[in-house]
Write a protein that holds these residues in place. Structure first.
Motif, PDB file in Angstrom:
ATOM      1  N   GLY A  86       0.860  -1.181   0.000  1.00 33.64           N
ATOM      2  CA  GLY A  86       0.000   0.000   0.000  1.00 33.64           C
ATOM      3  C   GLY A  86       0.898   1.233   0.000  1.00 33.64           C
ATOM      4  O   GLY A  86       2.065   1.155   0.408  1.00 33.64           O
ATOM      5  N   SER A  87       0.348   2.360  -0.471  1.00 36.56           N
ATOM      6  CA  SER A  87       1.180   3.569  -0.463  1.00 36.56           C
ATOM      7  C   SER A  87       1.466   4.021   0.963  1.00 36.56           C
ATOM      8  O   SER A  87       2.444   4.722   1.217  1.00 36.56           O
ATOM      9  N   THR A  88       0.643   3.599   1.912  1.00 37.75           N
ATOM     10  CA  THR A  88       0.842   3.986   3.310  1.00 37.75           C
ATOM     11  C   THR A  88       2.246   3.610   3.795  1.00 37.75           C
ATOM     12  O   THR A  88       2.917   4.399   4.460  1.00 37.75           O
ATOM     13  N   ILE A  91       4.600   6.209   2.521  1.00 38.68           N
ATOM     14  CA  ILE A  91       4.408   7.530   3.152  1.00 38.68           C
ATOM     15  C   ILE A  91       5.160   7.552   4.486  1.00 38.68           C
ATOM     16  O   ILE A  91       5.805   8.541   4.836  1.00 38.68           O
ATOM     17  N   PHE A 110      -5.060  14.024   4.460  1.00 38.59           N
ATOM     18  CA  PHE A 110      -4.963  12.640   4.964  1.00 38.59           C
ATOM     19  C   PHE A 110      -4.097  12.634   6.236  1.00 38.59           C
ATOM     20  O   PHE A 110      -2.963  13.130   6.235  1.00 38.59           O
ATOM     21  N   ASN A 158      -7.358  14.558  -0.293  1.00 36.30           N
ATOM     22  CA  ASN A 158      -8.431  13.908   0.458  1.00 36.30           C
ATOM     23  C   ASN A 158      -8.543  14.640   1.791  1.00 36.30           C
ATOM     24  O   ASN A 158      -7.551  14.670   2.523  1.00 36.30           O
ATOM     25  N   ASP A 184       0.962  12.996  -3.027  1.00 35.09           N
ATOM     26  CA  ASP A 184       0.161  11.775  -2.911  1.00 35.09           C
ATOM     27  C   ASP A 184      -0.879  11.735  -4.035  1.00 35.09           C
ATOM     28  O   ASP A 184      -1.831  12.510  -4.041  1.00 35.09           O
ATOM     29  N   ALA A 186      -2.887   9.118  -4.694  1.00 35.60           N
ATOM     30  CA  ALA A 186      -3.679   7.903  -4.435  1.00 35.60           C
ATOM     31  C   ALA A 186      -4.947   7.841  -5.295  1.00 35.60           C
ATOM     32  O   ALA A 186      -5.387   6.768  -5.698  1.00 35.60           O
ATOM     33  N   PHE A 187      -5.564   9.013  -5.582  1.00 35.26           N
ATOM     34  CA  PHE A 187      -6.856   9.024  -6.293  1.00 35.26           C
ATOM     35  C   PHE A 187      -6.752   9.580  -7.708  1.00 35.26           C
ATOM     36  O   PHE A 187      -7.772   9.867  -8.333  1.00 35.26           O
ATOM     37  N   SER A 214      -1.267   4.737  -5.205  1.00 29.63           N
ATOM     38  CA  SER A 214      -1.936   3.584  -4.608  1.00 29.63           C
ATOM     39  C   SER A 214      -2.587   2.736  -5.692  1.00 29.63           C
ATOM     40  O   SER A 214      -3.152   3.267  -6.643  1.00 29.63           O
ATOM     41  N   LYS A 217      -7.201   1.850  -4.471  1.00 33.05           N
ATOM     42  CA  LYS A 217      -8.453   2.625  -4.613  1.00 33.05           C
ATOM     43  C   LYS A 217      -9.058   2.390  -6.002  1.00 33.05           C
ATOM     44  O   LYS A 217     -10.177   1.927  -6.122  1.00 33.05           O
ATOM     45  N   ARG A 225      -3.352  -4.626  -0.397  1.00 29.28           N
ATOM     46  CA  ARG A 225      -2.281  -3.682  -0.040  1.00 29.28           C
ATOM     47  C   ARG A 225      -1.230  -3.608  -1.152  1.00 29.28           C
ATOM     48  O   ARG A 225      -0.355  -4.452  -1.270  1.00 29.28           O
ATOM     49  N   LEU A 226      -1.338  -2.616  -1.980  1.00 30.00           N
ATOM     50  CA  LEU A 226      -0.410  -2.443  -3.106  1.00 30.00           C
ATOM     51  C   LEU A 226      -0.230  -0.966  -3.401  1.00 30.00           C
ATOM     52  O   LEU A 226      -1.222  -0.242  -3.533  1.00 30.00           O
TER      53      LEU A 226
HETATM   54  C1  LIG Z   1      -5.183  10.288   0.438  1.00 26.95           C
HETATM   55  C2  LIG Z   1      -4.762   8.893   0.740  1.00 26.95           C
HETATM   56  N1  LIG Z   1      -3.504   8.530   0.476  1.00 26.95           N
HETATM   57  C3  LIG Z   1      -3.066   7.282   0.727  1.00 26.95           C
HETATM   58  C4  LIG Z   1      -3.907   6.336   1.259  1.00 26.95           C
HETATM   59  C5  LIG Z   1      -3.360   4.968   1.533  1.00 26.95           C
HETATM   60  O1  LIG Z   1      -3.735   4.072   0.572  1.00 26.95           O
HETATM   61  P1  LIG Z   1      -3.091   2.621   0.447  1.00 26.95           P
HETATM   62  O2  LIG Z   1      -2.130   2.440   1.572  1.00 26.95           O
HETATM   63  O3  LIG Z   1      -4.218   1.680   0.493  1.00 26.95           O
HETATM   64  O4  LIG Z   1      -2.369   2.621  -0.874  1.00 26.95           O
HETATM   65  C6  LIG Z   1      -5.222   6.661   1.559  1.00 26.95           C
HETATM   66  C7  LIG Z   1      -6.133   5.666   2.152  1.00 26.95           C
HETATM   67  O5  LIG Z   1      -7.233   5.939   2.548  1.00 26.95           O
HETATM   68  C8  LIG Z   1      -5.667   7.975   1.286  1.00 26.95           C
HETATM   69  O6  LIG Z   1      -6.927   8.351   1.546  1.00 26.95           O
END
Ligand SMILES: Cc1ncc(COP(=O)(O)O)c(C=O)c1O
Length: 363
Positions: A86-88, A91, A110, A158, A184, A186-187, A214, A217, A225-226
């Motif tokens: 996951g990108s988490t 981060i 976020f 976000n 980020d 992610a979206f 990410s 999403k 988790r990717l």
């Molecule tokens: C803005 C944003 N960035 C990153 C993430 C993390 O995403 P993931 O770890 O699933 O790639 C989220 C998850 O809710 C998010 O809302």
């Protein structure tokens, strides 16, 4: 500077709210998590069973399947990508690996941006940024950047949906070469005219910009988790030095490779989300119950204005089996803010109908 919070809650926890509000739990349509309503690509679910015989093996140490996805899908060289759980994961890795002690984050944004810096013993400078039109961002950034090591940019952000042009970020990174820009995306694949904003392009890599992307999403693989960090190979090498091996599982890296072949699914998703975003935005912007921000991705942020307590809305929706994100715990959102995902046509229609019924009830 903000205080650390380890008690933050993310979306996707309807049981918590059922209990808090004293409502008997029931199945819900979950608008609190912003995941593709089409579900995972059929190419992945069909291939899945074939991988079950291989799970006794280790995956590649560096998630090579994920690197191959970014190479095929975005033309990014493998040494400019670092795969993560996951990108988490990435981060949280960046502040440690790049020794970032002070960072600025927009409020609201976020929560894990701030937490990643605070857990690295650093400090956060929050700046209010509730617009979602990108205007004024440049001025704010120029003022803040001399005081910090890094600036987090949610693109789109976000929960506000704010977008900053790729050109704007590249210009700022050139002007402040000793600062890191942690972007980020992610979206980003839900955004119309993505190329105006996205840095996921071989010509847009810079050593002081790290993009987090990410795969959970847009491809609805949140449980798998990717994700990845994308940057100039020099910076990726610095990040890689601090990265644990094998954090991308074998089914996850196999899935990532399959994602590079899912053009039809991608097109279907964009067509659906563009259409539904228009319909939901039109509804939300006209509703007398809320003040909504115009959306850019697959979620809408709005302030409940019909009563003085957002719990009234949460209760009314939960009893109808609809769950939205209570956004009052985002820093920078004082008041009755909530966020809801743009889902499929049927689900969105149910949410609109519930709001129309509420219009009559709160009158
Ligand atoms: C803005 C944003 N960035 C990153 C993430 C993390 O995403 P993931 O770890 O699933 O790639 C989220 C998850 O809710 C998010 O809302």
């Amino acid at each position: 500077m903000a205080a650390e919070s380890n008690t933050h809650r993310h979306g996707g926890q309807p049981l918590y709210d059922f209990q808090r509000l004293g409502i008997p739990p029931r199945p819900v349509i979950d608008f609190s998590v912003n995941v593709n309503p089409l579900g995972p690509p059929p190419e992945v679910t069909e291939a899945w069973n074939g991988w079950r015989h291989d799970i006794h093996s280790y995956p590649s140490p560096d998630g090579a399947g994920v690197l191959r996805f970014y190479q095929k899908r975005f033309g990014l060289a493998m040494d400019s990508v670092l795969a993560g759980n996951g990108s988490t994961e990435l981060i949280y890795l960046a502040p440690r690996a790049l020794d970032l002690k002070t960072a600025a984050v927009a409020a609201p944004s976020f929560h894990d941006y701030s937490r990643s810096i605070l857990l690295n013993g650093g400090q956060i400078l929050e700046f209010p940024d509730l617009e979602n039109n990108g205007e004024g961002w440049e001025k704010k950034a120029i003022k803040i950047l001399p005081q910090i090591d890094a600036l987090f940019i949610g693109n789109p952000n976000n929960p506000t949906g704010q977008l900053i042009s790729a050109e704007g970020i590249l210009a700022m990174a050139e002007r402040f070469p000793d600062k890191f820009f942690l972007v980020d995306e992610a979206f980003i694949q839900f955004v119309e005219n993505r190329c105006r904003y996205s840095l996921l392009h071989p010509d847009r890599l810079r050593s002081n910009i790290v993009v987090f992307h990410s795969l959970t999403k847009f491809y609805a693989l949140a449980g798998l988790r990717l994700g990845a960090a994308i940057s100039h190979p020099e910076t990726i090498a610095r990040l890689r030095k601090h990265k644990e091996p094998w954090s991308v599982s074998l089914p996850a890296e196999r899935s990532a490779e399959v994602l590079a072949t899912c053009e039809t699914y991608e097109e279907k998703t964009c067509t659906l989300i563009n259409k539904e975003r228009q319909a939901m935005a039109k509804f939300a912007l006209q509703s007398p119950l809320m003040e909504a921000l115009p959306p850019t991705a697959n979620f809408i942020l709005a302030r409940w204005t019909a009563t003085s307590d957002l719990d009234n809305l949460l209760c009314a929706l939960l009893t109808r089996g609809l769950y939205i994100r209570d956004a009052r715990n985002f820093c920078g959102l004082t008041g009755n803010w909530f966020r809801f995902a743009i889902l499929g046509e049927k689900e969105n229609e149910l949410l609109r109908r519930a709001f129309l019924q509420l219009e009559k009830e709160v009158r």
